[in-house]
Design an enzyme around this catalytic site. Sequence first.
Site, PDB file in Angstrom:
ATOM      1  NE  ARG A 110      -4.005  -1.961   2.061  1.00  0.00           N
ATOM      2  CZ  ARG A 110      -3.875  -3.390   2.879  1.00  0.00           C
ATOM      3  NH1 ARG A 110      -2.431  -3.536   3.612  1.00  0.00           N
ATOM      4  NH2 ARG A 110      -3.889  -4.809   2.922  1.00  0.00           N
ATOM      5  CE  LYS A 132      -2.145  14.178 -13.740  1.00  0.00           C
ATOM      6  NZ  LYS A 132      -2.449  14.487 -15.388  1.00  0.00           N
ATOM      7  CD  GLU A 174       4.748  16.943 -23.096  1.00  0.00           C
ATOM      8  OE1 GLU A 174       4.314  17.437 -22.535  1.00  0.00           O
ATOM      9  OE2 GLU A 174       4.080  16.083 -23.346  1.00  0.00           O
ATOM     10  CE  LYS A 202       4.836  17.381 -13.952  1.00  0.00           C
ATOM     11  NZ  LYS A 202       4.217  15.907 -14.632  1.00  0.00           N
ATOM     12  CD  GLU A 212      -5.187  17.096 -14.843  1.00  0.00           C
ATOM     13  OE1 GLU A 212      -3.732  16.950 -14.525  1.00  0.00           O
ATOM     14  OE2 GLU A 212      -5.855  16.921 -15.510  1.00  0.00           O
ATOM     15  NE  ARG A 216      -0.417  16.927 -12.540  1.00  0.00           N
ATOM     16  CZ  ARG A 216       0.521  15.269 -11.463  1.00  0.00           C
ATOM     17  NH1 ARG A 216      -0.029  15.528 -10.501  1.00  0.00           N
ATOM     18  NH2 ARG A 216       1.450  14.977 -12.546  1.00  0.00           N
ATOM     19  CG  HIS A 223      -1.062  17.411 -23.960  1.00  0.00           C
ATOM     20  ND1 HIS A 223       0.059  18.063 -23.984  1.00  0.00           N
ATOM     21  CD2 HIS A 223       0.404  16.760 -23.490  1.00  0.00           C
ATOM     22  CE1 HIS A 223       0.982  17.851 -23.043  1.00  0.00           C
ATOM     23  NE2 HIS A 223       0.885  16.936 -23.172  1.00  0.00           N
ATOM     24  CG  HIS A 227      -3.821  12.567 -25.855  1.00  0.00           C
ATOM     25  ND1 HIS A 227      -4.466  13.644 -24.705  1.00  0.00           N
ATOM     26  CD2 HIS A 227      -2.732  12.140 -25.930  1.00  0.00           C
ATOM     27  CE1 HIS A 227      -3.555  13.675 -24.436  1.00  0.00           C
ATOM     28  NE2 HIS A 227      -2.853  13.292 -24.268  1.00  0.00           N
ATOM     29  CG  HIS A 239       2.909  12.802 -26.167  1.00  0.00           C
ATOM     30  ND1 HIS A 239       1.911  12.116 -25.479  1.00  0.00           N
ATOM     31  CD2 HIS A 239       2.941  12.996 -25.110  1.00  0.00           C
ATOM     32  CE1 HIS A 239       1.256  13.511 -25.346  1.00  0.00           C
ATOM     33  NE2 HIS A 239       2.317  13.743 -23.791  1.00  0.00           N
TER      34      HIS A 239
HETATM   35  N1  GLY Z   1       1.703  15.245 -17.861  1.00  0.00           N
HETATM   36  C1  GLY Z   1       0.686  16.262 -17.015  1.00  0.00           C
HETATM   37  C2  GLY Z   1       1.210  15.982 -15.561  1.00  0.00           C
HETATM   38  O1  GLY Z   1       1.748  15.829 -14.850  1.00  0.00           O
HETATM   39  O2  GLY Z   1      -0.086  16.938 -15.212  1.00  0.00           O
END
Ligand code: GLY
Length: 335
Positions: A110, A132, A174, A202, A212, A216, A223, A227, A239
Amino acid sequence: MITVRVPLGDRSYDVLVGNGARSELAALLPSTARRVALVTQEGIPLEVEPGLPCERFVIGDGEQHKSLATIEALCRGFARMGLTRNDVIVGVGGGMVTDVAGFAAASWHRGIPVVHVSTTLVGMVDAAVGGKTGVNIVEGKNLVGAYWQPSGVICDLDALATLPPREVRCGRGEMAKYHFLTGDDLLAMGEAERVARCVQIKADVVAGDEREGGRRALLNYGHTLAHALEIETNHALAHGEAVGIGLVYAAHLAHHLGRISAERVQQHYEVVGGAYELDTALPDGLSPARLVALMARDKKVLGDQLTFVLDGTQGVEVVAGVTAEAALAALASMR
Ligand code: GLY
């Protein structure tokens, strides 16, 4: 060496950017860690020395290995090793490795600490920072995952010299995005400073909106079309390459909606096509209607309306209620 702090209270961590930064790995590991499970792929150009007893787990290359099967194989290996919360996982590789290592770390017992050593430009300016993590299923990319912040991140610029040209192009896609998220002149900076500045931008966004709920989403600038292009070209367009075209498209759409001037659209061409030498035109032979349908599927839609991240006089923001007609018109205006 440049250190960028990701400020998240008692989960804050440092991102170290510079040539040879991997030599700082041991210092970045949690003081409680007794052993390291090192997750990597064959052919990763950096050797790291964690300074603790270490077992190496090699995962497959390619999106098909970014899977729950890989997570299960890793966790069975961790079980054989007897990995506990008083140990640490270290992910060494590009975005796929750090996404998988991060999700394995979030899931095993966990949640145990993870440190990322990023070896690609995309990984450094995006994937390795912000927590993420996740894997793909047949129904879509990154659909299973967790937010799990690392205890530290290393961006060793030595790795960039070994990247194939296409991988560098993807990173630039990016990176180009960050030019429009702030007014910074990233092009005036040296490589280390520029990577660190992208990480800082970032980090600031993630610190304000880790999961998010709002801001975020701005990191997805360019994008939405990207996508759709990836899917429609069956990933012939990678990408970062698709993001470059998506940024130019977002500028055309913002101009069509009266949000930015023609000069600002031109700036997008100058950064994406000029400075970063990425393609700015739509690939031949794609159906505009199909691209709009895919974009509608990518974002949550209300009626026939789409949501985009768009530039404007207040800067880049999330804009809902864009009609399919406007989305099509902006595609038609791309050169
Ligand atoms: N790749 C976008 C983010 O990390 O929110």
